[in-house]
Design an enzyme around this catalytic site. Structure first.
Site, PDB file in Angstrom:
ATOM      1  N   PRO A 108       6.397  -3.814   8.638  1.00 44.61           N
ATOM      2  CA  PRO A 108       7.428  -2.814   8.856  1.00 44.61           C
ATOM      3  C   PRO A 108       7.005  -1.351   8.876  1.00 44.61           C
ATOM      4  O   PRO A 108       7.191  -0.646   7.896  1.00 44.61           O
ATOM      5  CB  PRO A 108       8.418  -3.063   7.706  1.00 44.61           C
ATOM      6  CG  PRO A 108       7.638  -3.744   6.640  1.00 44.61           C
ATOM      7  CD  PRO A 108       6.384  -4.218   7.227  1.00 44.61           C
ATOM      8  N   GLU A 109       6.490  -0.853   9.968  1.00 47.19           N
ATOM      9  CA  GLU A 109       6.492   0.596  10.188  1.00 47.19           C
ATOM     10  C   GLU A 109       7.583   0.833  11.231  1.00 47.19           C
ATOM     11  O   GLU A 109       8.272  -0.118  11.633  1.00 47.19           O
ATOM     12  CB  GLU A 109       5.106   1.098  10.613  1.00 47.19           C
ATOM     13  CG  GLU A 109       4.116   0.985   9.452  1.00 47.19           C
ATOM     14  CD  GLU A 109       2.815   1.752   9.594  1.00 47.19           C
ATOM     15  OE1 GLU A 109       2.776   2.740  10.344  1.00 47.19           O
ATOM     16  OE2 GLU A 109       1.838   1.360   8.947  1.00 47.19           O
TER      17      GLU A 109
ATOM     18  N   LYS B 231      12.125   3.995   9.513  1.00 49.66           N
ATOM     19  CA  LYS B 231      12.035   2.606   9.068  1.00 49.66           C
ATOM     20  C   LYS B 231      13.401   2.041   8.687  1.00 49.66           C
ATOM     21  O   LYS B 231      13.483   1.010   8.035  1.00 49.66           O
ATOM     22  CB  LYS B 231      11.068   2.517   7.887  1.00 49.66           C
ATOM     23  CG  LYS B 231       9.644   2.987   8.238  1.00 49.66           C
ATOM     24  CD  LYS B 231       8.809   3.243   7.008  1.00 49.66           C
ATOM     25  CE  LYS B 231       7.498   3.923   7.410  1.00 49.66           C
ATOM     26  NZ  LYS B 231       6.768   4.430   6.235  1.00 49.66           N
TER      27      LYS B 231
ATOM     28  N   ARG C 193      -1.275   4.856  -2.499  1.00 52.81           N
ATOM     29  CA  ARG C 193      -1.495   4.050  -1.288  1.00 52.81           C
ATOM     30  C   ARG C 193      -2.970   4.104  -0.951  1.00 52.81           C
ATOM     31  O   ARG C 193      -3.663   5.056  -1.311  1.00 52.81           O
ATOM     32  CB  ARG C 193      -0.689   4.598  -0.107  1.00 52.81           C
ATOM     33  CG  ARG C 193       0.802   4.768  -0.375  1.00 52.81           C
ATOM     34  CD  ARG C 193       1.506   3.483  -0.723  1.00 52.81           C
ATOM     35  NE  ARG C 193       1.438   2.512   0.351  1.00 52.81           N
ATOM     36  CZ  ARG C 193       2.303   2.469   1.359  1.00 52.81           C
ATOM     37  NH1 ARG C 193       3.295   3.321   1.424  1.00 52.81           N
ATOM     38  NH2 ARG C 193       2.182   1.554   2.294  1.00 52.81           N
TER      39      ARG C 193
END
Length: 268
Positions: free
Chosen positions: A2-3, A52, A258
């Site tokens: 999911p981007e 998103k 991240r």
DNA sequence: GCCTTATGTTCAC
DNA sequence: TGAACCTAAGGCT
């Protein structure tokens, strides 16, 4: 998965399979049961994505908002409706297809006011026609925060995630920790234009491919391809592997919770 | 089969 | 800063 490209693709698919139809909306798992009852049987007027976020518009104060988060999925299959497998938060049944939503961060009913607020807190989206790249540049160029940090900030630019961030910076030789106010205007224009192109490719193909033909490992033989993100990329999740352009091992570090990937030579 | 990891966001401390 | 959310896939045993 999911981007931004994933959500825009879903919006197109849902518009195609369900748009204009009265849908049976339910929550086999139960966590969306009360709200799904409020749109059950209504006509899906349109589906759209911003960054998103996915929105299903059924009518005034009747918009279902979905955010897949890290591991949410939306799957479609032809009717007849099968028994739900696993934790299905929301199920849509139309004339020809059934769609199941699993594991989303958000699945909720929004008022029109809340929809407006959602759009307002999201930055320009390279996949939307109404995107104003100038707004993002104004923020980025006026901040000491790094370009790596700002590309992931959804209120600065919507839809870019860890893969597109790593790849777009690599493709233009930009060190990830460059402060926004040290970028020149031309570099920003190139970043934006490339995101528009890469992400539209992502919507069309359904995965993230960023490697130019002349660097394709299948052609150059420089390194085996790695597929864990679903497509073919230069640096994302290739730590320690040779750069597809110069052969230097790809670097990785944890940055703001991240993983950040870059080539220390091409992006010096 | 079990463990780790993940393309993300929000909230508590 | 860290945990929670809560699913699937890949690597390992």
């Amino acid at each position: 998965m999911p981007e931004g490209h994933t959500l825009h693709r879903l919006a197109l698919v849902h518009q195609d399979l369900f748009g204009g139809q009265e849908l049976a909306v339910s929550s086999p798992q139960g966590r969306f049961a009360a709200e799904s009852a409020l749109v059950d049987g209504m006509r899906l007027e349109s589906a759209e994505a911003h960054g998103k976020h996915l929105l299903h518009h059924y009518g005034p104060d009747r918009t279902v908002h979905v955010h897949l988060g890290l591991y949410g999925t939306f799957t479609e299959q032809p009717v007849p409706e099968p028994p739900p497998v696993g934790q299905v938060r929301m199920r849509l049944v139309g004339r020809t297809h059934v769609a199941d939503l699993r594991g989303p961060t958000a699945c909720e009913l929004l008022t029109d006011e809340q929809v407006t607020a959602l759009h307002a807190r999201l930055g320009p989206d390279p996949l939307r026609d109404d995107a104003d790249a100038e707004r993002a540049w104004a923020v980025i160029s006026g901040s000491r925060k790094t370009i790596a940090a700002q590309l992931m900030d959804q209120k600065v630019i919507a839809g870019v995630g860890n893969v597109y961030r790593a790849e777009v910076l690599f493709r233009h030789g930009i060190p990830p920790l460059t402060p926004g106010n040290a970028l020149d205007r031309q570099t920003w224009d190139v970043i934006w234009a490339d995101l528009v192109e890469l992400m539209h490719d992502g919507v069309r193909v359904g995965r993230i491919d960023t490697v130019r033909p002349e660097h394709d490992p299948a052609i150059t033989g420089r390194a085996p391809r790695q597929d864990r993100h679903g497509g073919e990329v230069y640096v994302y999740r290739r730590a320690g592997m040779p750069c597809l352009v110069c052969g230097t091992p790809v670097s990785m570090c944890e940055y703001q919770a991240r993983n950040l990937y870059w080539c220390p030579s091409c992006q010096a």
